[in-house]
Each structure stands twice: as C-alpha cells, then as structure tokens.
Design an enzyme around this catalytic site. Structure first.
Site, mmCIF file in Angstrom:
data_model
loop_
_atom_site.group_PDB
_atom_site.id
_atom_site.type_symbol
_atom_site.label_atom_id
_atom_site.label_comp_id
_atom_site.label_asym_id
_atom_site.label_seq_id
_atom_site.Cartn_x
_atom_site.Cartn_y
_atom_site.Cartn_z
ATOM 1 N N ASP A 147 0.890 -1.232 0.028
ATOM 2 C CA ASP A 147 -0.080 -0.183 0.054
ATOM 3 C C ASP A 147 1.004 1.234 0.029
ATOM 4 O O ASP A 147 2.192 1.110 0.354
ATOM 5 C CB ASP A 147 -0.824 -0.218 1.350
ATOM 6 C CG ASP A 147 -1.580 1.251 1.371
ATOM 7 O OD1 ASP A 147 -2.066 1.591 0.337
ATOM 8 O OD2 ASP A 147 -1.434 1.578 2.365
ATOM 9 N N ASP A 204 -0.134 5.207 0.794
ATOM 10 C CA ASP A 204 -0.282 6.229 1.823
ATOM 11 C C ASP A 204 -0.553 5.509 3.084
ATOM 12 O O ASP A 204 -1.454 4.834 3.241
ATOM 13 C CB ASP A 204 -1.644 6.909 1.562
ATOM 14 C CG ASP A 204 -1.625 7.711 0.067
ATOM 15 O OD1 ASP A 204 -0.659 8.566 -0.077
ATOM 16 O OD2 ASP A 204 -2.405 7.679 -0.767
ATOM 17 N N GLU A 212 -0.840 11.086 4.754
ATOM 18 C CA GLU A 212 -2.231 11.857 4.653
ATOM 19 C C GLU A 212 -2.212 13.243 5.330
ATOM 20 O O GLU A 212 -2.874 14.279 4.790
ATOM 21 C CB GLU A 212 -3.286 10.746 5.395
ATOM 22 C CG GLU A 212 -3.269 9.341 4.580
ATOM 23 C CD GLU A 212 -4.037 9.658 3.432
ATOM 24 O OE1 GLU A 212 -4.555 10.692 2.954
ATOM 25 O OE2 GLU A 212 -4.583 8.637 2.923
ATOM 26 N N GLY A 268 -10.057 7.338 -1.595
ATOM 27 C CA GLY A 268 -10.000 7.940 -2.923
ATOM 28 C C GLY A 268 -10.430 9.342 -2.884
ATOM 29 O O GLY A 268 -11.313 9.777 -2.249
ATOM 30 N N GLY A 269 -9.488 10.270 -3.318
ATOM 31 C CA GLY A 269 -9.586 11.826 -2.996
ATOM 32 C C GLY A 269 -10.993 12.143 -3.506
ATOM 33 O O GLY A 269 -11.572 12.936 -2.962
ATOM 34 N N ARG A 314 -13.564 10.994 -1.561
ATOM 35 C CA ARG A 314 -13.840 11.751 -0.125
ATOM 36 C C ARG A 314 -14.408 13.116 -0.366
ATOM 37 O O ARG A 314 -15.242 13.410 0.482
ATOM 38 C CB ARG A 314 -12.368 11.548 0.346
ATOM 39 C CG ARG A 314 -11.991 12.291 1.714
ATOM 40 C CD ARG A 314 -10.634 12.048 1.906
ATOM 41 N NE ARG A 314 -10.315 10.569 1.913
ATOM 42 C CZ ARG A 314 -9.119 10.092 1.435
ATOM 43 N NH1 ARG A 314 -8.197 10.866 1.248
ATOM 44 N NH2 ARG A 314 -8.834 8.911 1.748
ATOM 45 N N HIS A 333 -9.784 18.200 -7.691
ATOM 46 C CA HIS A 333 -8.855 16.982 -7.406
ATOM 47 C C HIS A 333 -7.640 17.172 -8.370
ATOM 48 O O HIS A 333 -6.452 16.768 -7.682
ATOM 49 C CB HIS A 333 -9.593 15.619 -7.648
ATOM 50 C CG HIS A 333 -8.706 14.526 -6.913
ATOM 51 N ND1 HIS A 333 -8.082 13.536 -7.918
ATOM 52 C CD2 HIS A 333 -8.381 13.947 -5.819
ATOM 53 C CE1 HIS A 333 -7.337 12.838 -7.075
ATOM 54 N NE2 HIS A 333 -7.540 13.033 -5.918
ATOM 55 N N LYS A 374 -5.541 19.612 -6.924
ATOM 56 C CA LYS A 374 -4.938 18.886 -5.461
ATOM 57 C C LYS A 374 -3.607 18.220 -5.822
ATOM 58 O O LYS A 374 -2.844 18.233 -5.059
ATOM 59 C CB LYS A 374 -6.042 18.224 -4.639
ATOM 60 C CG LYS A 374 -5.540 17.512 -3.318
ATOM 61 C CD LYS A 374 -5.412 15.928 -4.154
ATOM 62 C CE LYS A 374 -4.876 15.073 -2.720
ATOM 63 N NZ LYS A 374 -4.511 13.709 -2.951
ATOM 64 N N THR A 426 -5.069 3.162 -3.491
ATOM 65 C CA THR A 426 -6.183 3.860 -3.866
ATOM 66 C C THR A 426 -5.855 5.151 -4.583
ATOM 67 O O THR A 426 -6.706 5.816 -5.225
ATOM 68 C CB THR A 426 -6.837 3.848 -2.685
ATOM 69 O OG1 THR A 426 -7.265 2.881 -2.397
ATOM 70 C CG2 THR A 426 -8.012 4.737 -3.012
ATOM 71 N N ALA A 447 0.140 10.984 -8.170
ATOM 72 C CA ALA A 447 0.888 11.189 -6.656
ATOM 73 C C ALA A 447 1.498 10.171 -6.379
ATOM 74 O O ALA A 447 2.722 10.320 -5.716
ATOM 75 C CB ALA A 447 -0.601 11.063 -5.699
HETATM 76 C C1 XBP Z 1 -5.197 6.336 0.699
HETATM 77 C C2 XBP Z 1 -6.415 6.997 -0.085
HETATM 78 C C3 XBP Z 1 -6.291 8.154 -1.098
HETATM 79 C C4 XBP Z 1 -5.360 9.344 -0.505
HETATM 80 C C5 XBP Z 1 -5.576 10.288 -1.513
HETATM 81 O O1 XBP Z 1 -5.078 5.146 -0.362
HETATM 82 O O2 XBP Z 1 -7.532 6.825 0.010
HETATM 83 O O3 XBP Z 1 -7.227 8.291 -1.661
HETATM 84 O O4 XBP Z 1 -5.819 9.664 0.651
HETATM 85 O O5 XBP Z 1 -5.068 10.261 -2.586
HETATM 86 P P1 XBP Z 1 -4.064 3.939 0.010
HETATM 87 P P2 XBP Z 1 -5.967 10.685 -4.133
HETATM 88 O O6 XBP Z 1 -3.768 4.105 1.413
HETATM 89 O O7 XBP Z 1 -4.589 2.928 -0.495
HETATM 90 O O8 XBP Z 1 -2.759 4.508 -0.511
HETATM 91 O O9 XBP Z 1 -6.515 12.071 -3.725
HETATM 92 O O10 XBP Z 1 -4.874 10.733 -5.040
HETATM 93 O O11 XBP Z 1 -7.143 9.527 -4.239
HETATM 94 MG MG MG Z 2 -3.033 3.262 3.308
#
Ligand code: XBP
Ligand code: MG
Length: 252
Positions: free
Chosen positions: A10, A12, A19, A53-54, A57, A79, A82, A120, A125
């Site tokens: 994974d 993030d 985050e 997912g941004g 969200r 987005h 962002k 995700t 990014a």
């Molecule tokens: C984490 C997420 C991502 C990020 C934001 O995903 O939910 O949506 O918070 O990224 P993971 P985007 O832990 O699976 O990496 O704004 O590019 O969606």
């Molecule tokens: Mg994660």
C-alpha cells in the site's frame, strides 16, 4: 508451507505518512485557490479517511453537508489541482519514507521477490512519491504499479489487489500485503492475502482483527524498538521487522 514470492505495498500511510501533512494540505490548497471556504482540519480529515480515494472523499463531504454542492466535473477539476499541489509537497521532500521501508524493499528486490504497489491513490501522486522519496530506479523495480481508477471499486474492495496479482500472475498464497488502515486490511483480506499492518496516528485504533502482524513501524536496526500490537504467528526477535519475519508469516 507457502513460499514468499511477491509483496504488494500500500502507499499512503504505509510507504510514507502522506495523509495529514501531504494529501490533506494539498486538498486545502486546492480549496483555497478555488475561492472555497471549506478547509479540512486534522480531525475532520481523520473522519473523511473512512472513504478512500480523493474524489470519492470530496463527494462524501458534499453529501454529508461539509462542502458546498458542485457537479462531478468540478470535483474532478479540484482534485486534479490537489494532485499538482501534492506533487509539489512531495518534490519539496516534506514527507519521508516510514522506517524500514527502503531496507525491506531493497532486501526483497535483491532476493528476487516480486514487488508491486496496490493503492487507492492517483497514479500521478504515486509517481511523485516514487521519484522523490524512493528514487527513480524504483519505477523499474516495481513489477506493477496498480493505482487509483484502474479498478472501479476502491479499497475496502479487493479489486486493486486482485488486479495487481492478475498482472503479475502470482497467487494469493505466495503474496504478502503491507497495509496501514482498516480499509486496506479489509481489501487485502478479501483478496485472501496474509497482511502486515503498520499503524499510524490516524489508524492506530482501527480494527485489524485477524491480521498476521500489527506493528507501530517496520523499524530499523539501531533504532528504537517497535511496538508489537498483534502477533498471530508468535514471531520472535521483533525489535524491527525483517524479511525472515515475512517468510515465517507465509509459512505459518
Ligand atoms: C489512501 C487514499 C487516497 C489518498 C488520497 O490510499 O484513500 O485516496 O488519501 O489520494 P492508499 P488521491 O492507502 O490505498 O494508498 O487524492 O490521489 O485519491
Ligand atoms: Mg494506506
């Protein structure tokens, strides 16, 4: 006894704590730039993280009355801005890798274990994090970069893990997932993967029941010993997590 052939990471919260000081800040920059009043503070963002997912969200925040309503095209455009702000923050070196990540990636790569990403987040990014935090050589070292909208259903659905394993032609019994969040764990579990969890400030109190190993960090030799929060396989020598621990989990 199953051999460890593949590790799916994974991004993030797992590769780096992106985050709170990365994605959240970048969203707020995009909101401000667009003349919007909405800001996501640390606590609010923690609530919103239950939606992965941004874009999703933002849509969730609109639905619950936090952000003014807007058409999907506007959400997507915001987005996109962002993501550009996020890339700049990452390029500025503001978000370091979590401890032990580079060590384990390098060891696994040297041993010929297949490495992949299942995330995700948006590909742009992810690319920024690979280029600036890991190093450009990792674009070739990861055998698959499974990210964002490539699958219709994001975590907690298993789709992104299944997609990566299909691309790599590896079986779940030979694949270990590394995650940091409840949604990530549900996704990996639904894909029938053994899973190691490294918690962080946002996820420490989430439910990881049944995960194979739950730790505060992967850790490193000579650093402060990690905290072990769940040790289903009774692993020993957990001052920091090693590739041998990963292999024992797969064998158990
Ligand atoms: C984490 C997420 C991502 C990020 C934001 O995903 O939910 O949506 O918070 O990224 P993971 P985007 O832990 O699976 O990496 O704004 O590019 O969606
Ligand atoms: Mg994660």
């Amino acid at each position: 006894m199953a051999e460890l052939k593949c590790i799916l990471w994974d991004v993030d919260g797992t590769l780096a704590d992106t985050e709170r000081d990365g994605h959240r800040v970048a969203f707020n920059m995009a909101f401000e730039e667009a003349g919007m009043d909405r800001r996501w503070n640390v606590e609010t963002y923690g609530e919103l993280l239950k939606v992965t997912g941004g874009k999703e969200r933002m849509q969730f925040d609109i639905k619950r009355g936090g952000m003014a309503d807007m058409p999907y095209e506007k959400v997507a455009a915001l987005h996109a801005r962002k993501t550009i702000h996020y890339q700049t923050l990452i390029a500025d070196g503001l978000i370091p890798l979590r401890s032990g990540v580079l060590r384990l990636l390098e060891e696994a790569y040297a041993e010929g274990i297949t490495l992949g990403i299942s995330t995700t987040t948006t590909p742009a990014a992810l690319d920024a994090l690979i280029e600036h935090s890991l190093g450009k050589e990792w674009f070739d070292r990861f055998a698959v970069l499974a990210a964002g909208d490539v699958v219709p259903a994001k975590k907690p659905a298993p789709d992104i893990y299944n997609y990566a394993m299909e691309k790599l032609a590896v079986k779940p019994e030979h694949t270990l997932a590394l995650e940091d969040s409840g949604n990530g764990w549900l996704s990996a579990k639904a894909a029938n993967l053994k899973t190691v969890i490294t918690v962080n400030g946002y996820t420490a109190n989430q439910d990881f029941d049944g995960a194979d190993l739950i730790v505060s960090e992967l850790g490193d030799k000579g650093c402060e010993a990690i905290q072990v929060l769940g040790n289903k396989h009774g692993l020993t020598g957990l001052e920091y997590v090693t590739l041998s621990h990963f292999k024992s989990i797969m064998a158990g």
